[in-house]
Design an enzyme around this catalytic site. Sequence first.
Site, PDB file in Angstrom:
ATOM      1  N   TRP A  33      38.082  60.167  26.058  1.00  0.00           N
ATOM      2  CA  TRP A  33      37.651  61.410  26.696  1.00  0.00           C
ATOM      3  C   TRP A  33      38.512  61.724  27.917  1.00  0.00           C
ATOM      4  O   TRP A  33      38.894  62.875  28.146  1.00  0.00           O
ATOM      5  CB  TRP A  33      36.179  61.325  27.101  1.00  0.00           C
ATOM      6  CG  TRP A  33      35.714  62.571  27.798  1.00  0.00           C
ATOM      7  CD1 TRP A  33      35.473  63.789  27.241  1.00  0.00           C
ATOM      8  CD2 TRP A  33      35.455  62.720  29.199  1.00  0.00           C
ATOM      9  NE1 TRP A  33      35.079  64.694  28.207  1.00  0.00           N
ATOM     10  CE2 TRP A  33      35.061  64.063  29.413  1.00  0.00           C
ATOM     11  CE3 TRP A  33      35.515  61.846  30.287  1.00  0.00           C
ATOM     12  CZ2 TRP A  33      34.729  64.548  30.685  1.00  0.00           C
ATOM     13  CZ3 TRP A  33      35.192  62.328  31.543  1.00  0.00           C
ATOM     14  CH2 TRP A  33      34.796  63.663  31.727  1.00  0.00           C
TER      15      TRP A  33
ATOM     16  N   TRP B  73      43.562  42.563  32.894  1.00  0.00           N
ATOM     17  CA  TRP B  73      42.628  41.445  32.973  1.00  0.00           C
ATOM     18  C   TRP B  73      41.438  41.617  32.034  1.00  0.00           C
ATOM     19  O   TRP B  73      41.010  40.676  31.365  1.00  0.00           O
ATOM     20  CB  TRP B  73      42.127  41.290  34.407  1.00  0.00           C
ATOM     21  CG  TRP B  73      41.160  40.160  34.571  1.00  0.00           C
ATOM     22  CD1 TRP B  73      39.804  40.239  34.611  1.00  0.00           C
ATOM     23  CD2 TRP B  73      41.482  38.773  34.674  1.00  0.00           C
ATOM     24  NE1 TRP B  73      39.249  38.988  34.747  1.00  0.00           N
ATOM     25  CE2 TRP B  73      40.263  38.064  34.790  1.00  0.00           C
ATOM     26  CE3 TRP B  73      42.670  38.056  34.700  1.00  0.00           C
ATOM     27  CZ2 TRP B  73      40.207  36.688  34.921  1.00  0.00           C
ATOM     28  CZ3 TRP B  73      42.620  36.677  34.826  1.00  0.00           C
ATOM     29  CH2 TRP B  73      41.394  36.012  34.932  1.00  0.00           C
ATOM     30  N   ASN B  74      40.900  42.815  31.961  1.00  0.00           N
ATOM     31  CA  ASN B  74      39.687  43.034  31.177  1.00  0.00           C
ATOM     32  C   ASN B  74      39.887  42.791  29.689  1.00  0.00           C
ATOM     33  O   ASN B  74      38.932  42.492  28.972  1.00  0.00           O
ATOM     34  CB  ASN B  74      39.179  44.465  31.372  1.00  0.00           C
ATOM     35  CG  ASN B  74      38.638  44.708  32.760  1.00  0.00           C
ATOM     36  OD1 ASN B  74      38.404  43.779  33.513  1.00  0.00           O
ATOM     37  ND2 ASN B  74      38.452  45.964  33.106  1.00  0.00           N
TER      38      ASN B  74
ATOM     39  N   GLU C  46      47.398  39.075  29.873  1.00  0.00           N
ATOM     40  CA  GLU C  46      46.961  38.106  30.879  1.00  0.00           C
ATOM     41  C   GLU C  46      46.040  37.052  30.258  1.00  0.00           C
ATOM     42  O   GLU C  46      44.838  37.274  30.178  1.00  0.00           O
ATOM     43  CB  GLU C  46      46.250  38.844  32.022  1.00  0.00           C
ATOM     44  CG  GLU C  46      47.153  39.844  32.728  1.00  0.00           C
ATOM     45  CD  GLU C  46      46.499  40.485  33.946  1.00  0.00           C
ATOM     46  OE1 GLU C  46      45.521  39.919  34.487  1.00  0.00           O
ATOM     47  OE2 GLU C  46      46.959  41.543  34.362  1.00  0.00           O
ATOM     48  N   TYR C  47      46.616  35.901  29.851  1.00  0.00           N
ATOM     49  CA  TYR C  47      48.018  35.507  29.832  1.00  0.00           C
ATOM     50  C   TYR C  47      48.258  34.748  28.541  1.00  0.00           C
ATOM     51  O   TYR C  47      47.309  34.148  27.994  1.00  0.00           O
ATOM     52  CB  TYR C  47      48.348  34.598  31.020  1.00  0.00           C
ATOM     53  CG  TYR C  47      48.050  35.220  32.357  1.00  0.00           C
ATOM     54  CD1 TYR C  47      48.959  36.121  32.936  1.00  0.00           C
ATOM     55  CD2 TYR C  47      46.875  34.932  33.026  1.00  0.00           C
ATOM     56  CE1 TYR C  47      48.703  36.681  34.166  1.00  0.00           C
ATOM     57  CE2 TYR C  47      46.610  35.506  34.257  1.00  0.00           C
ATOM     58  CZ  TYR C  47      47.513  36.374  34.824  1.00  0.00           C
ATOM     59  OH  TYR C  47      47.236  36.956  36.032  1.00  0.00           O
TER      60      TYR C  47
ATOM     61  N   TYR D  27      49.844  38.567  43.980  1.00  0.00           N
ATOM     62  CA  TYR D  27      48.600  38.808  44.701  1.00  0.00           C
ATOM     63  C   TYR D  27      47.471  38.152  43.920  1.00  0.00           C
ATOM     64  O   TYR D  27      47.704  37.546  42.871  1.00  0.00           O
ATOM     65  CB  TYR D  27      48.352  40.309  44.893  1.00  0.00           C
ATOM     66  CG  TYR D  27      48.737  41.181  43.713  1.00  0.00           C
ATOM     67  CD1 TYR D  27      47.942  41.253  42.577  1.00  0.00           C
ATOM     68  CD2 TYR D  27      49.908  41.925  43.729  1.00  0.00           C
ATOM     69  CE1 TYR D  27      48.290  42.053  41.494  1.00  0.00           C
ATOM     70  CE2 TYR D  27      50.277  42.731  42.650  1.00  0.00           C
ATOM     71  CZ  TYR D  27      49.468  42.787  41.537  1.00  0.00           C
ATOM     72  OH  TYR D  27      49.821  43.573  40.462  1.00  0.00           O
ATOM     73  N   ASP D  28      46.262  38.230  44.441  1.00  0.00           N
ATOM     74  CA  ASP D  28      45.127  37.483  43.880  1.00  0.00           C
ATOM     75  C   ASP D  28      45.419  35.984  43.863  1.00  0.00           C
ATOM     76  O   ASP D  28      44.912  35.251  43.006  1.00  0.00           O
ATOM     77  CB  ASP D  28      44.778  37.964  42.461  1.00  0.00           C
ATOM     78  CG  ASP D  28      44.177  39.353  42.442  1.00  0.00           C
ATOM     79  OD1 ASP D  28      43.750  39.826  43.515  1.00  0.00           O
ATOM     80  OD2 ASP D  28      44.148  39.975  41.368  1.00  0.00           O
TER      81      ASP D  28
ATOM     82  N   TRP E 226      49.956  47.362  43.119  1.00  0.00           N
ATOM     83  CA  TRP E 226      48.681  47.584  42.441  1.00  0.00           C
ATOM     84  C   TRP E 226      47.682  47.907  43.540  1.00  0.00           C
ATOM     85  O   TRP E 226      47.382  47.049  44.375  1.00  0.00           O
ATOM     86  CB  TRP E 226      48.232  46.352  41.644  1.00  0.00           C
ATOM     87  CG  TRP E 226      46.909  46.650  41.004  1.00  0.00           C
ATOM     88  CD1 TRP E 226      45.670  46.497  41.562  1.00  0.00           C
ATOM     89  CD2 TRP E 226      46.699  47.241  39.716  1.00  0.00           C
ATOM     90  NE1 TRP E 226      44.702  46.947  40.706  1.00  0.00           N
ATOM     91  CE2 TRP E 226      45.306  47.415  39.570  1.00  0.00           C
ATOM     92  CE3 TRP E 226      47.540  47.655  38.681  1.00  0.00           C
ATOM     93  CZ2 TRP E 226      44.742  47.966  38.430  1.00  0.00           C
ATOM     94  CZ3 TRP E 226      46.983  48.192  37.555  1.00  0.00           C
ATOM     95  CH2 TRP E 226      45.596  48.341  37.427  1.00  0.00           C
TER      96      TRP E 226
END
Length: 491
Positions: free
Chosen positions: A73, A107-108, A148-149, A213-214, A367
């Site tokens: 959508w 990641w999701n 990932e990953y 990062y993270d 990001w």
Amino acid sequence: MKLLVPLSLLALALAVTAANDGLMVCYYGSWAVYRRGNGKFDVEAIDPAICTHLMFGFAGLGSDNKIKVLDPWNELCKDSGKCAYNRFTALKARNTNLVTILAVGGWNEGSPKYSTMSSSASTRKIFVDSSIELLKEHNFDGLDMDWEYPTQRGGKPEDKVNFISLLSDLSTALHANNMILTAAVSAGKLTIDPAYDIPGMAKHLDIVNLMAYDLHGAWDPYTHHQSGLYQYPDDTGDNVYLNQDFAVRYWIDGGMPSTKIVLGVPLYGRCWKLDSNTEEHGYYAPARNPGPAGPYTRTPGFLGYNEICEFQKKENNWVVEIAPGMKEPYTYSYSHSRIWCSYDDHDSCVEKANYAKSKNLAGMMVWSIETDDFHGICGRPFDLIKTLRETFTGGDIPTPPTLPTTTIDPSAPPTTAPLPPPDDNCSRPGINADPENCHHYYLCTVSVDNTYSAQEELCAAGTLFNPNASICDWEDAVCAIGSGICKNDCP
């Protein structure tokens, strides 16, 4: 006679915009369109002059091994959709040097289905062919592979080899269509070693987006910087690897040319709730819970830079410090739920861009663009992105060439018809939560008969759907929200 340009030169022409000009790669998290108030960020909020490469996040992978549009959508035009893909690539009319790329994964999405897809030539071909078709349909200039990953998070040991085969197939097909291939990669040694054949990746990738990062977050029971440029003096054990300098040197030493690497900088902070109101507020301060969610990103343990700087501007009880031996700030407030956040600001962006230049890297990456101070509430709009690019190149951001304006925008979405009434799964088009089950959500589109059509989407293992942020998020972060959210799925 038709002149045939070598594929490597075609890739180079798209990857580098001008001689001696560094890359400024900007990811866009498209779900920011669902945020509230000053946090709402649609495609038209992007300044197409400040980035050389724009990454649309994300597409996914279907059970049929084809690339998958994750929010039809919002991203497609059909069924009264919002045409975000077309509007995104149409930004090139306002900067003809701009490169627009579709990122797949994130990641999701997790790892298992990518592991399956990459395991045979036939399933890889299905993915590659469908990707080329989608990219052409919406005028993208390439694909960003954000698995990932490999070998991790439900992957298999053979992923390390199969990932190279996938990149080889993608590179061949993309270059044949004058497109480029990039990849977002881990900065953590414990992920790099099992997941990546670095010399093999170097053969096929045009740009490597190093997610530096993270490196720390609320999953640690103590405070630390999530994107430290250098090792903190008191680090021991595996923490000595969790800094940007180590990651850059490790990738280069492993066989990746420095001129293909762009250094990632977060436009957000990782936040904790300090265990007590003591004077222990430096690195390694006890903090066993995530910090409270922000008003826009609405995810515990996470604040956009825009949220952090607005808090600091409006409330005088935020302390900003830099730890000994470090280059980036952290901030805390005892009166704001004992929150402690590590983040990057203007000065640390200068440090990191100068570092990347000294290492002969290709440029910088962020990001993500929608959590910079894009409204300019705390200073000039998009200050962190502009600072990274200006520092790396040593000059002002040039005014980009544009196409002549037209009276009709071919990317404009169609006139929206009245929406159908809510049903059991859908209250509006786009992403919809299931109030009884946070392990999934629904993608809702409007059918030709003006009723909703719902497609179920499962969240990856270890995540739950966060109805406040409209994304699958860390299970601990979602459960920390409270207020009855995901009460059936949280302990």
